[in-house]
Write an enzyme that holds these catalytic residues in place. Structure first.
Site, PDB file in Angstrom:
ATOM      1  N   LYS A 218       0.824  -1.212   0.000  1.00 27.70           N
ATOM      2  CA  LYS A 218       0.000   0.000   0.000  1.00 27.70           C
ATOM      3  C   LYS A 218       0.851   1.253   0.000  1.00 27.70           C
ATOM      4  CE  LYS A 218      -4.131  -1.974   1.829  1.00 27.70           C
ATOM      5  NZ  LYS A 218      -3.702  -3.199   2.524  1.00 27.70           N
TER       6      LYS A 218
ATOM      7  N   HIS B 247     -15.058  -8.453   5.596  1.00 27.26           N
ATOM      8  CA  HIS B 247     -14.188  -8.239   4.431  1.00 27.26           C
ATOM      9  C   HIS B 247     -14.375  -9.265   3.324  1.00 27.26           C
ATOM     10  CE1 HIS B 247     -12.393  -5.000   6.606  1.00 27.26           C
ATOM     11  NE2 HIS B 247     -12.135  -5.796   7.609  1.00 27.26           N
TER      12      HIS B 247
ATOM     13  N   GLU C 271      -4.213   6.529   8.638  1.00 30.26           N
ATOM     14  CA  GLU C 271      -5.159   7.294   7.813  1.00 30.26           C
ATOM     15  C   GLU C 271      -6.311   7.769   8.682  1.00 30.26           C
ATOM     16  OE1 GLU C 271      -6.644   4.839   4.639  1.00 30.26           O
ATOM     17  OE2 GLU C 271      -4.895   5.186   3.375  1.00 30.26           O
TER      18      GLU C 271
ATOM     19  N   ARG D 245      -5.501  -8.400 -10.668  1.00 26.23           N
ATOM     20  CA  ARG D 245      -5.983  -9.710 -11.150  1.00 26.23           C
ATOM     21  C   ARG D 245      -7.387  -9.543 -11.718  1.00 26.23           C
ATOM     22  NH1 ARG D 245      -7.023  -9.470  -5.515  1.00 26.23           N
ATOM     23  NH2 ARG D 245      -9.276  -9.391  -5.210  1.00 26.23           N
TER      24      ARG D 245
END
Ligand code: MV4
Length: 480
Positions: A115, A234, A199, A291
């Site tokens: 990230k 998730h 964040e 992907r």
């Protein structure tokens, strides 16, 4: 390109095989011993057993897969999703052996797999990002200073993390130090990389992603968005395209941003750029998935494109056959992931034999499926059985078809998430489109499905009773 090897199993292996055959390309399947009677093995022109059930003894054996590909004179390898699909070393090894990797170059996989590297790469492209830092934080004093500048609550994320792993919400400064230490040690043991960053926490976001395609001639296009906010821990549950919340302006802004993200890593092939959308419809770049994604069919249905075909054409070095201006959204598509999990028992995998397995069919119904009646569900892999996808001219129509398709999908022998899917698509908040990523947590309890089942049983019993009484009446007539 005459022959490709599919380094995957289940529905996605079948999906890729089907397009390859349509294009006149021969296929090689690989399989583990527990998958020997799977549809993907039967459908392929050739099939090779690569090992035992556990993934690290079969579908994750990169070198062995490359060896087989060379022995069988394969031109290209399609990795599908999961397994080796986002393994930069595998992609590089494939190409080193003179075989085409149907996906981006290993450098793009590497950048987007981190990230922090991703943030660094997109820096000069003016992509909106959540307020926060773009470097690993180790010093607690610095972390406190940054957190107070951003304002609580903040979110600690692992640079190498994915799917929410290693994320921690911190509500107040007192909790920062302990949470940061935990996040670092968690990230170190899970990913072998303890880099974490901070964040601003976006409290009730929607998760919107943009499909992109990039060819080797410098052309990059986007195929609009997928709404993926309906997820449980998730794990996505229901996806749809288009999103009810995007305006044409916002859609094209997000599409442009996604194209820039692809440009920033010299992307090649099909990829997905993930964004968060806050309550005021501000969007922020989260990460890029390098992907073909599970939920790609909803994009195919609203654009009329075959994403696997385009992936293969790009891998062959062809130019994208379409330009941005040729693309438009037609109709609405919804996907429900059907898992062999028990929604009444904390979604525990429900292993067993598919004693009855009948797929729904009809206008507007597509099932991307990897199983057959009589098969056992292996314990070693993700327990997704299929994806039930419906298409209509409007969202309402797609939803109606979905409702009917769920009822017509007959699975006996294992518990599945079909009743859970029915709950989702019938919920007012889903129908109205007012949901966010907290939908499942906010509205779902196992008791809802139990009571739905009881209600349905009651109605069935009442119908049976009524019918019995009617039958009794008719039976009495001759005696009168
Ligand atoms: C966030 C967030 C709120 N604020 N980042 C979860 C997985 C990873 N891809 C990023 N995720 C999130 N990042 C900030 N600054 C909330 C999530 C999040 C989430 C994102 C998408 C879909 C579902 C989610 C569920 C919980 C949290």
């Amino acid at each position: 390109m005459k022959k490709i090897l599919i380094a995957n199993r289940g529905e996605i292996a079948v999906r890729i095989l089907t397009t390859a055959h349509k294009m006149g390309i021969k296929t090689v399947a690989i399989y583990s011993t527990v998958d020997r009677s799977s549809p993907h093995v039967k459908l392929a022109n050739e099939a090779v057993c690569i090992g035992e059930g556990p993934s690290n003894e079969s579908y994750l054996l990169g070198s062995k897969i490359i060896k087989i590909a060379k022995q069988l004179h394969v031109d290209a390898i399609h990795p599908g999703y999961g397994f080796l699909s986002e393994n930069a070393d595998f992609a590089e090894e494939v190409e080193k052996n003179g075989i085409i990797f149907i996906g981006p170059k290993s450098n793009a996989i590497k950048i987007m797999g981190s990230k922090l590297a991703a943030k660094e790469a997109v820096k000069m492209y003016n992509i909106p990002m959540v307020p926060g830092v773009d470097e690993a934080i180790t010093d607690i004093k610095k972390a406190k200073k940054i957190a107070s500048e951003i304002g609580f609550p903040i979110l600690i994320k692992a640079s190498a993390g994915g799917g929410g792993k290693g994320m921690r919400i911190v509500e107040k400064e007192d909790d920062l130090e302990s949470q940061m230490n935990r996040a670092i040690s968690e990230a170190t043991s899970a990913f072998g990389d303890g880099s974490v960053f901070i964040e601003k926490y976006v409290a009730s976001p929607r998760h919107i992603e943009i499909q992109v395609l990039a060819d080797s001639h410098g052309n990059i296009i986007h195929l609009f968005e997928r709404e993926c906010s309906i997820q449980r821990r998730h794990q996505k549950v229901v996806e749809e395209a288009p999103s009810v919340i995007l305006t044409p302006e916002l859609r094209s802004e997000m599409g442009e941003a996604a194209i820039k993200v692809a440009k920033s890593c010299e992307y090649l092939g099909a990829g997905t750029v993930e964004f968060l959308l806050d309550e005021n419809n501000n969007f922020y770049f989260l990460e890029m998935n390098t992907r073909l994604q599970v939920e790609h069919p909803v994009t195919e249905l609203i654009t009329g494109m075959d994403l696997v075909e385009l992936q293969i054409k790009i891998a062959k070095g062809e130019k994208l056959p379409i330009q941005q201006k040729d693309l438009s959204i037609k109709g609405h598509a919804i996907e429900l992931r059907v898992y062999a999990e028990d929604p009444q028992n904390d979604f525990l995998p429900s292993v067993g034999t598919l004693e009855t397995y009948i797929l729904p069919k009809g206008k507007g119904i597509r099932v991307d499926n990897g199983f057959e009646e009589g098969m056992d569900i292996p314990i070693y892999y993700d327990p997704m059985l299929s994806k039930l996808i419906t298409y209509g001219e409007t969202r309402e129509e797609a939803l109606l078809i979905m409702q009917k398709a769920i009822n017509d999908y007959i699975i006996k022998g294992v518990q599945t998430t079909l009743p859970f899917g029915k709950f989702v698509i019938q919920h007012d908040s889903f129908k109205e489109g007012t949901f966010d990523t907290h939908f499942v947590k906010n509205y779902y309890t196992a008791a809802i499905i139990t009571s739905t089942n009881e209600n349905e049983a009651k109605i069935a019993a009442l119908i049976a009773l009524k019918q019995y009484q009617e039958d009794q009446k008719t039976l009495r007539i001759p005696t009168l």
